[in-house]
Motif scaffolding. Structure first.
Motif, mmCIF file in Angstrom:
data_model
loop_
_atom_site.group_PDB
_atom_site.id
_atom_site.type_symbol
_atom_site.label_atom_id
_atom_site.label_comp_id
_atom_site.label_asym_id
_atom_site.label_seq_id
_atom_site.Cartn_x
_atom_site.Cartn_y
_atom_site.Cartn_z
ATOM 1 N N THR A 252 -30.899 15.780 -6.244
ATOM 2 C CA THR A 252 -29.566 15.168 -6.202
ATOM 3 C C THR A 252 -29.528 13.920 -7.084
ATOM 4 O O THR A 252 -28.573 13.721 -7.844
ATOM 5 C CB THR A 252 -29.199 14.825 -4.754
ATOM 6 N N THR A 253 -30.573 13.103 -7.006
ATOM 7 C CA THR A 253 -30.653 11.928 -7.857
ATOM 8 C C THR A 253 -30.606 12.329 -9.327
ATOM 9 O O THR A 253 -29.905 11.711 -10.129
ATOM 10 C CB THR A 253 -31.982 11.176 -7.616
ATOM 11 N N ILE A 256 -27.229 13.090 -10.466
ATOM 12 C CA ILE A 256 -26.437 11.877 -10.698
ATOM 13 C C ILE A 256 -26.740 11.352 -12.097
ATOM 14 O O ILE A 256 -25.842 11.012 -12.862
ATOM 15 C CB ILE A 256 -26.736 10.814 -9.624
ATOM 16 N N GLN A 260 -23.338 11.718 -14.435
ATOM 17 C CA GLN A 260 -22.480 10.535 -14.381
ATOM 18 C C GLN A 260 -21.868 10.250 -15.749
ATOM 19 O O GLN A 260 -22.298 10.807 -16.772
ATOM 20 C CB GLN A 260 -23.271 9.338 -13.897
ATOM 21 N N ILE A 284 -18.958 14.052 -11.780
ATOM 22 C CA ILE A 284 -19.623 13.780 -10.516
ATOM 23 C C ILE A 284 -18.718 12.935 -9.639
ATOM 24 O O ILE A 284 -17.717 12.412 -10.115
ATOM 25 C CB ILE A 284 -20.981 13.091 -10.777
ATOM 26 N N TYR A 285 -19.073 12.829 -8.374
ATOM 27 C CA TYR A 285 -18.246 12.193 -7.357
ATOM 28 C C TYR A 285 -16.920 12.918 -7.218
ATOM 29 O O TYR A 285 -15.872 12.311 -7.045
ATOM 30 C CB TYR A 285 -18.049 10.703 -7.644
ATOM 31 N N VAL A 365 -22.859 13.108 -3.862
ATOM 32 C CA VAL A 365 -22.192 13.328 -5.150
ATOM 33 C C VAL A 365 -20.774 13.874 -4.994
ATOM 34 O O VAL A 365 -20.119 14.155 -5.980
ATOM 35 C CB VAL A 365 -23.004 14.296 -6.051
#
Lengths: 420, 304
Positions: A252-253, A256, A260, A284-285, A365
């Protein structure tokens, strides 16, 4: 003749003289006991640390005695009240008495919160009136309404009647965007306050999308792995297994870092000239980020079952189809693909089951529109502290998952599940 | 790479290479996140993205500062000279060091518990005399299927009533129960091919139940037990939802620390930890592969 008859009636005996049938039954019983006693320790452990906690939480979804335990007198009055007529003096008297003791015990907040869950905006009504409860004089009906005229609203009383019932379908009604009322039974929530059903649909939609993407990406890879010579496929298998074994948070990191707006993908796109520097994609997000990261995380769960099924399909079938005049496409669709359906079923169900309950990745995320139902359950467990609602939402999710699990067991059989 | 047969048409020829490139892209998708993390963890800047210097392979753009930060973060006197006192400080106070210690402690305890219970249960379940075999099996596998959030919420609710939440025991129990399905599945898989006549042969030669188990059954199922144990360990090592609900700051594990790192103060230290975890998973994967080969050799299945 009579002699031989008695001989045949006489049961066959074992060496020590007991009938063989009995002896066999004993042996079978003993081996049963042995098998059961091997399983019992784990079974007890799973029951105590897993099944019972979940059942206890699920019970909270239909049972909540917050109100009745803190407002006993009023609960008694509310039970006999029909819920439609004007509240009478006795009910007001019980209300004042309960508010007074609840304030003295400092438990007024709990009862007020419970009613607030049913009828938002009543928390302060309870706490403020409780402060004045000591000074209120009979006739209580007038003095209470004088203290706060919201008490004359019959809906407050109806909400209290609902909450005074310990066993309630109210939380499940809320979880399905409805409301349980005294007079009309279940009614739908107002349009702008419907969130949960939409969220369930979104969870299903995202899970189905992830499943579809996993199938789309996993099928060609599994086919390649199954048809390549073992040495090459073992090497490529590492590429599937390494992400599978890598920590979820690491992946997951990494996503990102990749997705991003200052991340690898966007930098690359700006560099190549696909997009301008000030018009970077937001990957993302949001829902896109959730879908990409979840697809990556769940892809090995699709590839591995597909691979193990494809491995067993003899390549001669395809050759036979070709030699009988089928084009490569037709041979693949008509001969090969039907044989991989068990793999598609196993992988697809597994991915869907895992996706539908996903929590970590959407939370990190997902942003606003990438949240799933699990995130809402976590919110109600940790932030709003409405555990009963969390239990009701969880109950619906759990029921869905168990149906899928049952289907998985029927179609594939859990003992055929393979790892790595 | 297999040679294409001479009768391949041009269309098939093109398709063959298109297909291979599609697969290549999918493999890239699978492996990219892991590859990207490695160089970024050596970033000298506190960012999650590649700097100009990194792309030009400028040595000054790379550093080990985030790896040092794993040791220093949370220390009382991080700038003290490097000696025994410094090491003791990081061992006792370093935030990440504490998380690493917790992860290993919880992981090992949970693994031992789930491997012991899971192996016994798998042996029992593989016997045909076991009543309600299918039902019991599906209950024992269910921790793997039930959404983690429901498991964690249930445990949080129930364990706090019996004073198990915010204790090591609570977290260990949660992780052990989540790891047992993997042990059951892997051990059952090794027992499926188990030849029952071996047990009878050993019994007929006078060995008791315990000796038979130790000398005949155990060596054959041990690869399954170990790989089940590894699965259980990695499950615990990677688990964060139950920790989020059950653990106090004292029981923070590596994933829990990463979680708050991502949510609160995003720093490349997470990437450095991630790199170390990738290395760990490579080691585990290698061990698992060696075990698989050993198991195949023992059973006489030669890999063609």
């Amino acid at each position: 003749m009579a002699d031989s008859q008695t001989a045949s009636l006489e049961p066959i005996t074992a060496a020590d003289g007991t009938p063989l049938k009995k002896k066999l039954a004993q042996a079978l019983f003993r081996s049963r006991v042995r098998a059961v006693s091997l399983v019992v320790p784990l079974f007890a452990f799973v029951m105590a640390s897993f099944v019972i906690p979940i059942l206890a939480l699920m019970w909270q979804g239909v049972y909540n005695d917050r109100f009745s335990s803190h407002m006993p007198n009023l609960t008694e009055q509310l039970t006999v009240w029909d819920g439609l007529t004007e509240p009478n003096e006795k009910m007001y008297e019980a209300l004042v008495a309960d508010l007074e003791t609840a304030r003295a015990d400092r438990t007024i907040g709990r009862a007020a919160t419970r009613v607030n869950q049913e009828f938002p905006g009543t928390r302060s009504l309870f706490t403020s009136t409780a402060r004045k409860a000591k000074k209120l004089k009979p006739p209580f009906k007038e003095s209470v309404i004088k203290a706060n005229k919201k008490w004359s609203n019959i809906e407050v009383w109806q909400a209290m009647k609902i909450t005074s019932q310990d066993l309630t379908p109210g939380f499940y009604a809320t979880a399905l965007d409805g409301r349980y009322t005294v007079d009309q039974g279940f009614v739908r929530q107002d349009e702008n306050r419907q969130i949960y059903v939409k969220l369930f649909w979104r969870t299903m939609l995202i899970s189905a999308t992830v499943m579809g993407l996993c199938l789309l990406l996993g099928y060609p890879v599994a086919y390649l792995l199954a048809t390549l010579p073992l040495r090459a496929s073992n090497l490529l298998m590492i590429m599937v297994l390494l992400p599978f074994w890598t920590s979820l948070l690491v992946r997951t990191t990494a996503w990102i870092a990749i997705l991003q707006s200052q991340g690898v993908i966007n930098d690359l796109m700006v560099f190549v000239g696909i997009t301008a520097d000030d018009a970077r994609f937001s990957l993302i997000y949001n829902m896109t980020g959730t879908i990409i990261a979840m697809t990556h995380i769940l892809l090995p769960f699709m590839i591995l079952p597909l691979y193990s099924v494809m491995k067993t399909i003899p390549p001669s079938y395809m050759r036979a189809a070709r030699s009988l005049g089928a084009t490569p496409t037709m041979a693949f669709i008509k001969v090969y693909m039907p044989q991989t359906i068990p793999g598609i079923g196993a992988g697809g169900l597994l991915v869907f089951i895992l996706a539908i309950g996903y929590y970590i990745t959407p939370a990190l995320v997902g942003g606003q529109d990438g949240q799933l139902i699990s995130n809402m359950i976590a919110y109600h467990m940790q932030k709003s502290l409405n555990w009963s609602l969390a239990a009701a939402l969880g109950g619906i999710l759990l029921a869905g998952v168990l149906v899928l699990y049952w289907a998985y067991d029927k179609v594939i059989g859990i003992d055929n599940m393979k790892l790595g | 790479m297999a040679k294409l047969p001479p009768y391949t048409s041009t269309g098939e020829y093109i398709w063959h290479y298109v297909y291979r490139s599609i697969c290549g892209l999918i493999f890239l998708f699978l492996i990219m996140p892991i590859i990207v993390v490695l160089p970024l963890s050596f970033n000298v800047e506190p960012y999650f993205s590649f700097t100009k210097g990194m792309l030009n392979f400028d040595p000054t753009a790379y550093s080990l500062r985030w790896y040092e930060d794993i040791l220093r973060n949370g220390m009382k006197a991080p700038d003290a000279p490097f000696d025994w006192a410094w090491l003791a400080d990081t061992w006792n106070n370093g935030q990440w060091i504490r998380a690493i210690r917790n992860s290993f402690f919880i992981g090992i305890c949970a693994t031992l518990l789930s491997t012991a219970l899971g192996t016994l249960a798998a042996i029992g379940l593989s016997r045909s005399e076991m009543p309600y075999r299918r039902l019991v099996m599906s209950i024992l596998i269910s921790p793997m299927i039930v959404p983690l959030i429901i498991t964690a919420a249930g445990m949080f609710y129930f364990y706090s009533q019996v004073h198990l939440s915010q204790t090591y025991l609570g977290v260990i129990m949660a992780h052990a129960v989540l790891g047992t399905p993997f042990v059951i599945i892997t051990v059952t898989a090794t027992l499926v091919g188990f030849d029952k006549s071996l047990v009878r042969a050993s019994q007929s030669l006078g060995a008791g139940a315990v000796t038979t188990f130790r000398k005949v059954q155990m060596p054959l199922i041990i690869p399954g037990v170990i790989s089940g144990g590894l699965f259980a360990f990695i499950t615990s090592f990677d688990e964060v939802v139950a920790v989020l609900f059950l653990a106090s700051p004292e029981q923070r594990t590596i994933p829990r620390q990463m979680w708050s790192g991502i949510r609160e103060q995003i720093s490349p230290t997470i990437l450095a930890v991630a790199t170390l975890l990738v290395i760990l998973s490579i080691i585990l994967l290698t061990v698992l592969e060696l075990l698989r080969r050993r198991s195949e050799r023992l059973r006489g299945i030669t890999s063609s």
